[in-house]
Design an enzyme around this catalytic site. Sequence first.
Site, PDB file in Angstrom:
ATOM      1  N   GLY A 167      -4.975  16.107   4.608  1.00 26.16           N
ATOM      2  CA  GLY A 167      -4.474  15.375   6.011  1.00 26.16           C
ATOM      3  C   GLY A 167      -5.520  16.010   7.197  1.00 26.16           C
ATOM      4  N   LYS A 204     -21.957  20.020   2.616  1.00 26.27           N
ATOM      5  CA  LYS A 204     -22.668  19.369   3.568  1.00 26.27           C
ATOM      6  C   LYS A 204     -22.002  18.193   4.123  1.00 26.27           C
ATOM      7  CE  LYS A 204     -26.824  17.953   5.213  1.00 26.27           C
ATOM      8  NZ  LYS A 204     -27.389  18.599   6.158  1.00 26.27           N
ATOM      9  N   HIS A 211     -15.232   5.828   4.151  1.00 29.24           N
ATOM     10  CA  HIS A 211     -14.104   6.431   3.303  1.00 29.24           C
ATOM     11  C   HIS A 211     -13.872   4.966   2.357  1.00 29.24           C
ATOM     12  CE1 HIS A 211     -10.395   8.772   2.386  1.00 29.24           C
ATOM     13  NE2 HIS A 211     -10.403   7.979   1.514  1.00 29.24           N
ATOM     14  N   LYS A 240      -5.008   7.419   8.001  1.00 26.69           N
ATOM     15  CA  LYS A 240      -5.500   6.071   7.734  1.00 26.69           C
ATOM     16  C   LYS A 240      -4.837   5.196   8.467  1.00 26.69           C
ATOM     17  CE  LYS A 240      -6.854   7.098   2.818  1.00 26.69           C
ATOM     18  NZ  LYS A 240      -6.410   7.033   1.418  1.00 26.69           N
ATOM     19  N   GLU A 291     -11.938  13.370  -3.520  1.00 27.30           N
ATOM     20  CA  GLU A 291     -10.987  13.855  -4.125  1.00 27.30           C
ATOM     21  C   GLU A 291      -9.925  12.645  -5.090  1.00 27.30           C
ATOM     22  OE1 GLU A 291      -7.760  14.892  -1.545  1.00 27.30           O
ATOM     23  OE2 GLU A 291      -8.001  13.266  -0.117  1.00 27.30           O
ATOM     24  N   ASN A 293      -6.319  11.178  -5.880  1.00 31.86           N
ATOM     25  CA  ASN A 293      -4.975  11.037  -5.412  1.00 31.86           C
ATOM     26  C   ASN A 293      -4.330  10.653  -6.977  1.00 31.86           C
ATOM     27  OD1 ASN A 293      -5.981  10.036  -2.570  1.00 31.86           O
ATOM     28  ND2 ASN A 293      -4.537  11.776  -2.819  1.00 31.86           N
ATOM     29  N   ARG A 295      -1.445   9.346  -7.884  1.00 25.14           N
ATOM     30  CA  ARG A 295      -0.102   8.664  -7.474  1.00 25.14           C
ATOM     31  C   ARG A 295      -0.451   7.500  -6.992  1.00 25.14           C
ATOM     32  NH1 ARG A 295      -0.879   8.771  -2.351  1.00 25.14           N
ATOM     33  NH2 ARG A 295      -1.983  10.739  -1.170  1.00 25.14           N
TER      34      ARG A 295
END
Length: 448
Positions: A167, A204, A211, A240, A291, A293, A295
């Site tokens: 977040g 970097k 995204h 988002k 990353e 997620n 779920r």
Amino acid sequence: MNKMFKKILIANRGEIALRVIRTCREMGIKTVAVYSTADKDSLHVKFADEAVCIGKPASSESYLNMAHIMAAAEITNADAIHPGYGFLAENAKFAKICGDHGIKFIGPTPEMINAMGDKITAKQTMIAAGVPVVPGVEGLLEGVEHAKTAAKEVGYPVILKATAGGGGKGMRVVWSEEEIEKAFENAKTEAAASFKNDGIYMEKFVEEPRHIEIQVVGDQYGQVCHLSERDCSIQRRHQKLVEESPSPFMTPELRERMGEAAIKAAKSINYEGVGTIEFLVDKHRNFYFMEMNTRIQVEHCVTEEVINYDLIKEQIMIAAGDKLTGKNYIPVMHAIECRINAEDPYNDFRPSPGKITVLHQPGGHGVRVDSHAYAGYVIPPYYDSMIGKLIAVAQTREEAIDTMSRALSEYVIEGVKTTIPFHLQLMKNPDFRSGNFTTKFLETFTMQ
């Protein structure tokens, strides 16, 4: 087909709890809702077969209270728990407790959650699996001097990130050596306050990024498939606001490469369940693992609409031991989702909890609304401010934007401020309409 669950407890609230209840009802599975005293009038409580109050309004005393949730599962004889998203959905300890009590956690194992929960560990796992990652420094930064040396190696601009983060907390972009000391200390302090873990690492900073995430599903037998991408670049402070599929930036060749990388990533931890691999994609279409997620995502509906696929049903079937076909899916429609939040877009998106006095939800061809709100419903101040999700589906992106504009103009919510005016303006924006945007888009977007 394996033995199906008889009763699923949904350890969540709001629209996602209602979403799970709907699929369970179609599958003939009984449901148990849990709720805080603030949510006693919520629709998920009314629609479930049984409902158990698990505590006071604060999340720590209700939706994050594992003992209360497990007690609710025991007294109702639930044989599985669906965690939804947020709260305990990516909590390895909770997944383990479920297993220890003979209750199936509908999601990955505690080991899989741990493998992806810590950003440094996840990055090292991805490097070993041959998945592209953002260039950076191995391990955590030991102090300011280490940060300065590391930044010279990586090359400015760099980004400091909390290893336990999410977040946008504990995150700072640094453009020069003069800024690094202050940024490092601020990131460390914020990470400690937010996550009780002040570990910071450096990467970097990818300029003009998009995204783009790939939806994956894996079964208990080592099979992993991807269900194509979602573009989540329209975000504010790393939250988002709009998601769509397919991405207007995507090419068939890039989709194939990103899909293969996402499958590699999931297979590297023998992933079971529905998950998302999130990537940053630069202006040259180089992509980097960000990353995973472990779920269901808020924006899963976008994928469901473009490939005609019930992801909640898939989660339940996989948890019950079903095998995947091994097929990867490509979007055949275009879908856009707008998050309708109780926030004031004219006042820095300040939360606007309170009573919804009038509510009229849009309908018609190509429109889907996932919401737990109704006229008379009070949006509590204790949780996130989402009222619902509006999804528009059409043959082309242009048509989907037009359908969304029409649906937004029909959406009437009175009594609280909402993000509907923001979304209406965004749909008219020439850069958005042409697909010309990055994660920085909203930094220069102003409400009229």
